[in-house]
Design an enzyme around this catalytic site. Structure first.
Site, PDB file in Angstrom:
ATOM      1  N   GLY A 172       0.678  -1.123  -0.039  1.00  0.00           N
ATOM      2  CA  GLY A 172      -0.077  -0.127  -0.100  1.00  0.00           C
ATOM      3  C   GLY A 172       0.960   1.199   0.027  1.00  0.00           C
ATOM      4  N   GLY A 173       0.332   2.279   0.489  1.00  0.00           N
ATOM      5  CA  GLY A 173       1.018   3.646   0.624  1.00  0.00           C
ATOM      6  C   GLY A 173       2.407   3.601   1.251  1.00  0.00           C
ATOM      7  N   GLY A 407      24.236  12.765 -28.681  1.00  0.00           N
ATOM      8  CA  GLY A 407      23.678  13.242 -27.545  1.00  0.00           C
ATOM      9  C   GLY A 407      24.298  12.707 -26.278  1.00  0.00           C
ATOM     10  N   ALA A 408      24.674  11.256 -26.635  1.00  0.00           N
ATOM     11  CA  ALA A 408      25.188  10.530 -25.347  1.00  0.00           C
ATOM     12  C   ALA A 408      26.654  11.022 -24.948  1.00  0.00           C
ATOM     13  CB  ALA A 408      25.274   9.092 -25.809  1.00  0.00           C
TER      14      ALA A 408
END
Ligand code: HXC
Length: 520
Positions: A172-173, A407-408
């Site tokens: 859960g949370g 870009g790398a």
């Protein structure tokens, strides 16, 4: 017995009872599940006799569903502080033997207290989770308790290191507290993390899945990346946390602990002079390079089984703690993709927040193309890594070993992202793209104009050779000052250590702002 002696005896008895948590039967049940108790875990984690417990007598205040009948001292969590390797640390360990370690309001107050003290004292926090989640009988109070913890995780982030160990259920949370901390370790087969369990999954999606398949350690350490480590058992898990702790500074005002070494700074590694294969499409193992350049070949890897095309972890160089980021040519040719970018970005940001210099080893052919990556927002995820390097103000030393395309190249701690010292090996290819790709783009018309396949091949080969001569080397970058030097691979260790020494007093700012808006 005097009144005082009587009172002391009662205290001793009460302490002994509190130490039993939910009692011998529940402790037995815990052991039967191959799990240790909260106190046993803390005993393994902390230096002998260093644990100082807080709030042993805190009790829940719930009066619903028969809860008023039992008030176990300590209420489902053991909190306090101790030392690991002589260094202070604040801890909490949820006690599954008391109401399944479920979180009551008072339990959250105990946890928040140690977190507040950790921030004030400038010491890391380690939380050991083993809990059925919000204490159902307390309703909204328990949820509020989680909210209080999350807020502290957020405020402590970047101030003191936070480590989460998952030693049982975390559902859960409740999963969000570990997710907000810096490092998460899970134990195989006895721990799991998910927002909704198998039963809810079945009712909503019809999917049949076990807890282990849905949120076990192996899944989170390999597929989701939620866990940085997956330990075989609890003992190994605790040892891993201790080892991790040994690389981390106490807080954001300190540097990482130094480590004495007999490994000479001046050690050269001849093996590095022949590690790059002649064929650019062949791989080599980046772990070998890392082992050659760090002190005592000792490298502590984070996220080992997730996005294995990039390697991140801690080491020492010349005794100083460093964070290493390295493309792994052996995995997907070292390409950058969504997961590799996320993994490295988070590591770079941790190192920057905690004054750990970054050593980056580059061999990257580019970003992984394709719809899967584009639909998954590789643009934004790649930008995370770009952003992380660009904003980092810790010393940044980069060595390009082979490919650094497009870009790398820019993303991997290039000069323009405020790289401090950038070196390249003579085998480096710092270019917009590889020779094949470049020739295809530039000369496909010329090639297609020829009908004779042999002639076509000749044009391709000539143009490729021309491109390689001109661009597929480090000298274009060196001539323009985009790298500081072209170095002999065998000298990498001492060249990097010298750079780190020089940068020890580095001071660099970012413009004043409320906070940044990194591409989440
Ligand atoms: C109160 C709980 C509890 C809970 C377990 N117990 N979870 N008590 N609140 N959330 C109690 C059980 O009643 C039992 O008490 C004891 O702990 C041990 O539990 P068992 O079920 O016997 O153990 P086991 O078989 O190992 O199963 C463990 C479990 C299961 C899988 C965790 O207990 C379970 O499913 N619990 C509920 C999980 C859950 O739905 N929690 C809420 C999640 S939502 P006795 O006295 O019988 O020994 C949530 C929201 C957080 O947490 C939101 C944050 C923003």
């Amino acid at each position: 017995m005097s009144i005082q002696e009587d009172k002391i005896a009662k205290l001793v008895d009460r302490r002994a009872a509190a130490r039993l948590g939910g009692g011998p039967k529940r402790i037995e049940a815990q052991h039967a599940k191959n799990k240790l108790t909260a106190r046993e875990r803390l005993e393994l984690l902390l230096d002998k006799d260093s644990f100082e417990e807080f709030d042993m007598f805190v009790q829940h205040r719930c009066t619903n569903f028969g809860m008023e009948a039992t008030h176990p001292d300590g209420d489902g969590v053991v909190t306090g502080h101790g030392t690991i390797g002589g260094r202070p640390v604040f801890v909490y360990a949820q006690d599954f033997t008391v109401s399944g370690g479920s979180l009551s309001k008072t339990m959250s107050e105990k946890i928040c207290k140690v977190m507040d003290m950790a921030v004030r004292a400038g010491a890391p926090v380690i939380g050991l989770n083993d809990s059925g989640g919000a204490r159902i009988q307390e309703g909204i109070d328990a949820l509020a308790g989680y909210g209080e913890i999350f807020e502290r995780n957020i405020l402590a982030s970047g101030v003191v290191p936070q480590i989460s160990g998952i030693f049982g259920p975390c559902a859960g949370g409740a999963v969000y507290s570990p997710a907000l901390t810096d490092f998460t370790l899970m134990v195989k087969n006895t721990s799991y993390m998910f927002l909704t369990g198998p039963a809810v999954v079945k009712s909503v999606t019809g999917e049949d899945v076990t807890s282990e398949e849905l949120g076990g350690a192996a899944v989170h350490a390999t597929k989701s990346g939620v866990a940085d480590f997956a330990a075989e058992n609890e003992q190994e898990g605790i040892e891993t946390i201790k080892k991790l702790f040994s690389y981390l500074p106490q807080n954001n005002m300190e540097t990482a602990p130094e480590r004495e070494t007999s490994d000479p700074v001046s050690r050269v590694s001849d093996v590095l002079n022949s590690i790059i294969p002649d064929n650019p499409n062949k791989s080599y193992d980046m772990y070998d390079v890392i082992a050659e350049i760090v002190d005592d070949r000792d490298f502590f890897e984070i996220h080992r089984d997730f996005a294995r095309n990039i390697i991140v972890g801690f080491a020492h160089m010349g005794g100083r703690g460093v964070g290493i980021v390295a493309n792994q040519p052996k995995m997907l040719a070292g390409v950058l993709d969504i997961n590799a970018s996320r993994k490295a970005a988070r590591f770079v940001r941790f190192c920057d927040a905690f004054n750990i210099p970054l050593v980056t080893l580059v061999d990257v052919p580019g970003f992984l193309p394709g719809t899967q990556q584009e639909y998954g927002a590789v643009i934004q995820n790649g930008a995370k890594l770009l952003y992380a390097y660009g904003e980092a103000t810790v010393p940044k030393v980069t060595v390009t070993l082979r490919k650094a395309y497009g870009g790398a190249h820019i993303v991997m701690s290039c000069k323009q992202l405020r790289g401090d010292v950038n070196y390249a090996w003579p085998t480096a290819q710092i270019a917009v793209m590889g020779a094949d790709g470049a020739v295809n783009v530039l000369y496909s018309k010329a090639v297609n104009a020829e009908t004779d396949p042999a002639k076509q091949e000749q044009i391709r080969a000539e143009k490729k050779a021309e491109y390689e001569e001109l661009f597929n080397n480090p000298y274009q970058a060196a001539q323009k000052g985009y790298i500081e030097d072209v170095i002999e691979p065998r000298n990498t260790r001492f060249r990097v250590i010298r750079a780190l020494c020089t940068l020890e007093g580095k001071r660099q700012d970012v413009p004043a702002k409320k906070h940044d808006n990194l591409p989440l």
